[in-house]
Motif scaffolding. Structure first.
Motif, PDB file in Angstrom:
ATOM      1  N   ASP A 426       0.829  -1.209   0.000  1.00 48.42           N
ATOM      2  CA  ASP A 426       0.000   0.000   0.000  1.00 48.42           C
ATOM      3  C   ASP A 426       0.863   1.259   0.000  1.00 48.42           C
ATOM      4  OD1 ASP A 426      -2.343  -1.376  -0.063  1.00 48.42           O
ATOM      5  OD2 ASP A 426      -2.790  -1.190   2.070  1.00 48.42           O
ATOM      6  N   ALA A 427       1.917   1.269   0.835  1.00 44.40           N
ATOM      7  CA  ALA A 427       2.782   2.446   0.915  1.00 44.40           C
ATOM      8  C   ALA A 427       3.484   2.706  -0.415  1.00 44.40           C
ATOM      9  CB  ALA A 427       3.805   2.271   2.033  1.00 44.40           C
ATOM     10  N   LEU A 428       3.993   1.662  -1.047  1.00 43.54           N
ATOM     11  CA  LEU A 428       4.663   1.822  -2.346  1.00 43.54           C
ATOM     12  C   LEU A 428       3.681   2.323  -3.402  1.00 43.54           C
ATOM     13  CD1 LEU A 428       6.867  -1.415  -2.354  1.00 43.54           C
ATOM     14  CD2 LEU A 428       7.716   0.935  -2.349  1.00 43.54           C
ATOM     15  N   GLN A 429       2.452   1.808  -3.346  1.00 45.00           N
ATOM     16  CA  GLN A 429       1.443   2.228  -4.313  1.00 45.00           C
ATOM     17  C   GLN A 429       1.114   3.713  -4.154  1.00 45.00           C
ATOM     18  OE1 GLN A 429       0.381  -0.071  -6.403  1.00 45.00           O
ATOM     19  NE2 GLN A 429      -1.523   0.587  -7.326  1.00 45.00           N
ATOM     20  N   GLN A 430       1.017   4.171  -2.914  1.00 46.71           N
ATOM     21  CA  GLN A 430       0.629   5.559  -2.646  1.00 46.71           C
ATOM     22  C   GLN A 430       1.694   6.561  -3.088  1.00 46.71           C
ATOM     23  OE1 GLN A 430      -0.449   5.883   1.508  1.00 46.71           O
ATOM     24  NE2 GLN A 430      -1.795   4.083   1.378  1.00 46.71           N
ATOM     25  N   VAL A 431       2.968   6.153  -3.084  1.00 44.45           N
ATOM     26  CA  VAL A 431       4.057   7.088  -3.426  1.00 44.45           C
ATOM     27  C   VAL A 431       4.697   6.729  -4.760  1.00 44.45           C
ATOM     28  CG1 VAL A 431       4.519   7.644  -1.016  1.00 44.45           C
ATOM     29  CG2 VAL A 431       5.731   5.742  -2.076  1.00 44.45           C
ATOM     30  N   ALA A 438       8.116   5.733   0.839  1.00 42.19           N
ATOM     31  CA  ALA A 438       7.361   4.623   1.421  1.00 42.19           C
ATOM     32  C   ALA A 438       7.906   4.268   2.801  1.00 42.19           C
ATOM     33  CB  ALA A 438       7.415   3.402   0.501  1.00 42.19           C
ATOM     34  N   ALA A 439       9.229   4.278   2.930  1.00 42.94           N
ATOM     35  CA  ALA A 439       9.844   3.975   4.225  1.00 42.94           C
ATOM     36  C   ALA A 439       9.424   4.999   5.271  1.00 42.94           C
ATOM     37  CB  ALA A 439      11.362   3.941   4.083  1.00 42.94           C
ATOM     38  N   ARG A 440       9.370   6.272   4.856  1.00 35.96           N
ATOM     39  CA  ARG A 440       8.981   7.332   5.786  1.00 35.96           C
ATOM     40  C   ARG A 440       7.530   7.125   6.243  1.00 35.96           C
ATOM     41  NH1 ARG A 440       9.536  11.685   2.646  1.00 35.96           N
ATOM     42  NH2 ARG A 440      11.786  11.659   2.933  1.00 35.96           N
ATOM     43  N   LYS A 441       6.649   6.734   5.311  1.00 40.69           N
ATOM     44  CA  LYS A 441       5.253   6.487   5.668  1.00 40.69           C
ATOM     45  C   LYS A 441       5.123   5.342   6.672  1.00 40.69           C
ATOM     46  CE  LYS A 441       2.297   7.998   1.867  1.00 40.69           C
ATOM     47  NZ  LYS A 441       1.240   8.463   2.770  1.00 40.69           N
ATOM     48  N   LEU A 442       5.994   4.362   6.522  1.00 35.64           N
ATOM     49  CA  LEU A 442       5.909   3.181   7.369  1.00 35.64           C
ATOM     50  C   LEU A 442       6.691   3.322   8.668  1.00 35.64           C
ATOM     51  CD1 LEU A 442       6.372   0.558   4.532  1.00 35.64           C
ATOM     52  CD2 LEU A 442       4.278   0.925   5.842  1.00 35.64           C
TER      53      LEU A 442
END
Length: 464
Positions: A426-431, A438-442
């Motif tokens: 999901d994180a990779l898809q959003q960015v 993605a790492a920052r989101k997670l």
């Protein structure tokens, strides 16, 4: 000054101060590096497109804005080579933030020439070692793919280790596990890693051959032995001489054949049906079953003496649902094959991959492979999505694509793996596939995200 080295690496120095660039370039050239310099983001991007570099020295505050965002943007774009950030003493916190986003190290200005040489050498050496590790991993993955042992789970790694230890021996092997879990793949891997690899691998499905024909198939027959035997025929046992004999679904073998097979295994010789001339054989025996053979022994449907002869070493295979982290890399492997078959690139989007990961797969790897083949055949776009799976299933998915289903005997560890995979996708898809963002989101470091992606076999999200 550090001792002069014989090096061929090329370094790109990006700083808006020409005098500083000239001084650093001289220091680095004296220890054997090739150095190019530029003074703004646009020039740096152009240089990186035109020339291959081993390392980048990067000042974050560059024209046109002279704000750290310019340098950080360039840092995010450089993912394959080490970057050392140049910063003033007051910018230490910014430098540490840059390292969290993927920079290898930082140097505070004014730069000491000896420290510059040490930090550059250390970064290049470490990067070179990491490249070697990646190459070795790629070679190992290629070997594993060639053997069919594909996966990143602890179970798959255990299988690889066990196979590598028992393959050079001649001990009998019994592979036990559910249908579709790759028992024949394991048998072939053992054969390929053994000293018999250049000799035949003969596979016999004991449940697929009628019981009245099994004896003649295994032992062969002489002309005139029975009606229709119009010529001599060599049996599968003789064909496997000096190689490996794989008896698949050994639990289906009739009791009368079990007695005859045991005698062959004990004596290493037999008579063809209708023959009087003895045939000697030397074979490595590997058997497989999806039945509970100890229970069959207790109920009298399988001979205990044959069972103990077969089970020199027992390998138990695991359901695919119990090792979901293997699914992304298995899916990628099968889709690469179907991409070549259909002559077009194919991959799963994040939601489709999540659907595959969270299915129970009662047919295990065989069912996964067949499903991917069907989806690949009907997909109209290179990126396979939930719509393609819905079409394949008659517009009805067996599980919601947005929820993690409860699988039979689902363990806490498996649920955690499912959740981690879903959150990463999901994180990779959003960015749009940006690993740093993605790492920052997670709440992970970039390196931490990369390690989890490697562990679960997750590939970059394609937004082309």
């Amino acid at each position: 000054m550090a001792e002069k080295l014989i090096l061929t690496q090329r370094i790109l120095l990006v700083d808006d101060e020409p005098a500083f660039c000239e001084l650093c370039s001289q220091w680095l050239r004296q220890v054997g590096y090739h150095v190019d310099s530029c003074h703004d983001i646009a020039s740096a991007q152009q240089q990186l497109q035109q020339q291959s570099y081993s390392l980048v020295l990067l000042d974050l505050a560059l024209p046109p804005s002279f704000t750290p965002q310019e340098g950080l943007k360039l840092l995010n774009d450089i993912s394959t080579i080490p970057v050392i950030v140049l910063t003033g003493h007051a910018d230490r916190e910014l430098a540490l933030a840059a390292i969290a986003q993927g920079a290898w190290d930082f140097l505070a200005k004014p730069v000491d020439p000896d420290m510059l040489a040490i930090v550059v050498k250390r970064a290049l050496t470490k990067h070179s070692l990491e490249n070697e590790v990646q190459q070795l991993k790629a070679q190992l993955a290629e070997q594993q793919t060639a053997l069919g042992l594909i996966g990143v789970s602890q179970h798959t790694e255990m299988l690889r280790n066990l196979i590598s230890r028992i393959a050079p021996t001649d001990v009998s092997v019994l592979i036990s596990g559910p249908s579709g879990t790759g028992k024949e793949v394991i048998a072939k891997a053992i054969h390929q890693l053994s000293y018999r690899k250049n000799q035949p691998f003969i596979s016999v499905h004991c449940g697929a051959i009628p019981s009245e024909l099994l004896e003649s198939e295994l032992f062969g027959y002489k002309k005139g032995a029975f009606t229709g035997a119009d010529r001599d025929r060599q049996g599968l046992l003789a064909l496997a001489h000096q190689g490996t004999l794989f008896l698949d679904e050994i639990g289906e073998m009739p009791l009368n054949m079990q007695v005859k097979l045991l005698r062959v295994l004990q004596e290493g010789k037999f008579y063809p049906v209708g023959g009087r001339e003895i045939v000697s054989i030397d074979v490595r025996l590997i058997s497989a079953t999806n039945k509970d053979l100890p229970h069959a022994v207790n109920t009298g449907t399988f001979r205990d003496d044959l069972y103990y002869r077969l089970k020199g070493i027992t390998i138990n295979t695991q359901r695919l649902a119990d090792r979901p982290e293997d699914i992304p890399i298995l899916a990628q492997h099968f889709l690469q094959h179907y991409s070549q078959k259909h002559q077009r690139p194919l991959q799963l989007d994040a939601n489709a991959l999540h659907w595959f990961i969270t299915q129970p797969w009662p047919g295990n790897v065989r069912e996964l492979k067949n499903t991917l083949e069907s989806v690949a055949a009907i997909a109209q776009q290179p990126v396979i999505g939930i719509n393609d799976i819905e079409f394949l299933n008659g517009n009805k998915l067996s599980q919601s694509s947005n929820t993690i289903p409860e699988l039979p005997n689902e363990t806490l560890d498996n649920q955690v793996r499912h959740l981690e995979i879903r959150l990463i996708l999901d994180a990779l898809q959003q960015v749009q596939g940006n690993r740093t963002h993605a790492a920052r989101k997670l709440g992970l470091s970039r390196q931490g995200l990369l390690k989890k992606m490697e562990r679960y076999g997750i590939q970059d999200i394609d937004h082309s």
